[in-house]
Scaffold this motif. Sequence first.
Motif, PDB file in Angstrom:
ATOM      1  N   UNK A  75       0.829  -1.211   0.000  1.00 34.50           N
ATOM      2  CA  UNK A  75       0.000   0.000   0.000  1.00 34.50           C
ATOM      3  C   UNK A  75       0.856   1.251   0.000  1.00 34.50           C
ATOM      4  N   UNK A  76       1.929   1.233   0.797  1.00 32.79           N
ATOM      5  CA  UNK A  76       2.848   2.371   0.863  1.00 32.79           C
ATOM      6  C   UNK A  76       3.525   2.591  -0.477  1.00 32.79           C
TER       7      UNK A  76
ATOM      8  N   UNK B 229       3.735   5.663  -5.528  1.00 33.28           N
ATOM      9  CA  UNK B 229       4.070   5.697  -6.959  1.00 33.28           C
ATOM     10  C   UNK B 229       2.977   6.438  -7.731  1.00 33.28           C
ATOM     11  N   UNK B 230       1.709   6.137  -7.400  1.00 31.24           N
ATOM     12  CA  UNK B 230       0.601   6.842  -8.038  1.00 31.24           C
ATOM     13  C   UNK B 230       0.648   8.326  -7.663  1.00 31.24           C
ATOM     14  N   UNK B 231       1.045   8.619  -6.407  1.00 32.47           N
ATOM     15  CA  UNK B 231       1.193  10.006  -5.983  1.00 32.47           C
ATOM     16  C   UNK B 231       2.262  10.743  -6.766  1.00 32.47           C
ATOM     17  N   UNK B 232       3.366  10.047  -7.059  1.00 33.38           N
ATOM     18  CA  UNK B 232       4.415  10.647  -7.887  1.00 33.38           C
ATOM     19  C   UNK B 232       3.891  10.977  -9.284  1.00 33.38           C
ATOM     20  N   UNK B 233       3.118  10.049  -9.836  1.00 33.73           N
ATOM     21  CA  UNK B 233       2.521  10.281 -11.156  1.00 33.73           C
ATOM     22  C   UNK B 233       1.606  11.505 -11.102  1.00 33.73           C
ATOM     23  N   UNK B 234       0.830  11.607 -10.011  1.00 32.44           N
ATOM     24  CA  UNK B 234      -0.081  12.756  -9.856  1.00 32.44           C
ATOM     25  C   UNK B 234       0.695  14.062  -9.796  1.00 32.44           C
ATOM     26  N   UNK B 235       1.832  14.056  -9.070  1.00 34.65           N
ATOM     27  CA  UNK B 235       2.635  15.269  -8.954  1.00 34.65           C
ATOM     28  C   UNK B 235       3.229  15.660 -10.299  1.00 34.65           C
ATOM     29  N   UNK B 236       3.696  14.661 -11.066  1.00 33.88           N
ATOM     30  CA  UNK B 236       4.244  14.938 -12.394  1.00 33.88           C
ATOM     31  C   UNK B 236       3.165  15.493 -13.319  1.00 33.88           C
TER      32      UNK B 236
ATOM     33  N   UNK C  28      -5.530  15.296 -15.481  1.00 40.27           N
ATOM     34  CA  UNK C  28      -5.506  13.932 -14.962  1.00 40.27           C
ATOM     35  C   UNK C  28      -4.751  13.834 -13.649  1.00 40.27           C
ATOM     36  N   UNK C  29      -4.147  14.940 -13.198  1.00 44.82           N
ATOM     37  CA  UNK C  29      -3.521  14.944 -11.888  1.00 44.82           C
ATOM     38  C   UNK C  29      -4.535  14.656 -10.792  1.00 44.82           C
TER      39      UNK C  29
ATOM     40  N   UNK D  47      -6.864   8.403  -6.603  1.00 49.53           N
ATOM     41  CA  UNK D  47      -6.473   6.993  -6.477  1.00 49.53           C
ATOM     42  C   UNK D  47      -5.369   6.811  -5.445  1.00 49.53           C
ATOM     43  N   UNK D  48      -4.397   7.704  -5.450  1.00 46.86           N
ATOM     44  CA  UNK D  48      -3.315   7.636  -4.477  1.00 46.86           C
ATOM     45  C   UNK D  48      -3.849   7.747  -3.055  1.00 46.86           C
ATOM     46  N   UNK D  49      -4.786   8.678  -2.860  1.00 42.77           N
ATOM     47  CA  UNK D  49      -5.373   8.862  -1.537  1.00 42.77           C
ATOM     48  C   UNK D  49      -6.091   7.624  -1.042  1.00 42.77           C
ATOM     49  N   UNK D  50      -6.860   6.988  -1.925  1.00 40.60           N
ATOM     50  CA  UNK D  50      -7.602   5.780  -1.543  1.00 40.60           C
ATOM     51  C   UNK D  50      -6.641   4.680  -1.088  1.00 40.60           C
ATOM     52  N   UNK D  51      -5.561   4.475  -1.829  1.00 43.66           N
ATOM     53  CA  UNK D  51      -4.611   3.415  -1.492  1.00 43.66           C
ATOM     54  C   UNK D  51      -3.838   3.738  -0.211  1.00 43.66           C
TER      55      UNK D  51
END
Length: 217
Positions: free
Chosen positions: A22-23, A28-35, A43-44, A50-54
């Motif tokens: 989960x971490x 990783x999804x959070x990094x994609x969101x930041x990029x 799409x950020x 999704x990052x928040x849910x995980x």
Amino acid sequence: MSALSWLNSVAFTAFEQPIKWSDMIGNIVGLIALALGWRRSIWTWPAQFASGVILVAAYASAQLSGGVGKQLLVIGVAVWGWRQWTRGKQQTQDGTIAVRFASWRERGVLVAGAAAGTLAVGGLFTLYPSLSWSPWADAYIFIGTLVAMVAQARGLVEFWFAWLLVDVVGVPLAFNSDLAFSGLVYVIYFALVLWGMRDWWLRSRNGAQPVLEGAAA
């Protein structure tokens, strides 16, 4: 094994620190969101959602109530940010998201809100210790994340500065809470934040005017 149990299981060990699925996946999804945020892509917001849910699962397993609250805020603000960026008024004539520096009044509101919110949430966590093991650090991260995402939704360059201030506390707290991957990822976050800050800073000087509210996304 349920999906939640799998998410909170250990994927591997790095530097003698257990890395949970989960971490790892959430960050990783959070990094994609930041990029995507740096690229001013709409799409950020789904990525942040999704990052928040995980990451809710990751922080819940570490018994960090402030972290769980932070991710619930991420989920809620991601929905609001999506609406802000699709309404049209945040867009320039070429269809990209308009970015600018906040006015001094807006900065004052953000700083005052951050201070008052941190005091209120920190006080709540102190009165009810079961809510958080690190009341003031959790409160700082909780409110700082809200301030950063609100600033991002409004297209303010100060959003990047807010993330930097959140990371200063978030990195050591993550390592001390056995969320080692979060701590390692924050190093990459730091580089992306500096890069994104420079990009938004330069774009804010272009003077691009946003289209009228209600224009097509």
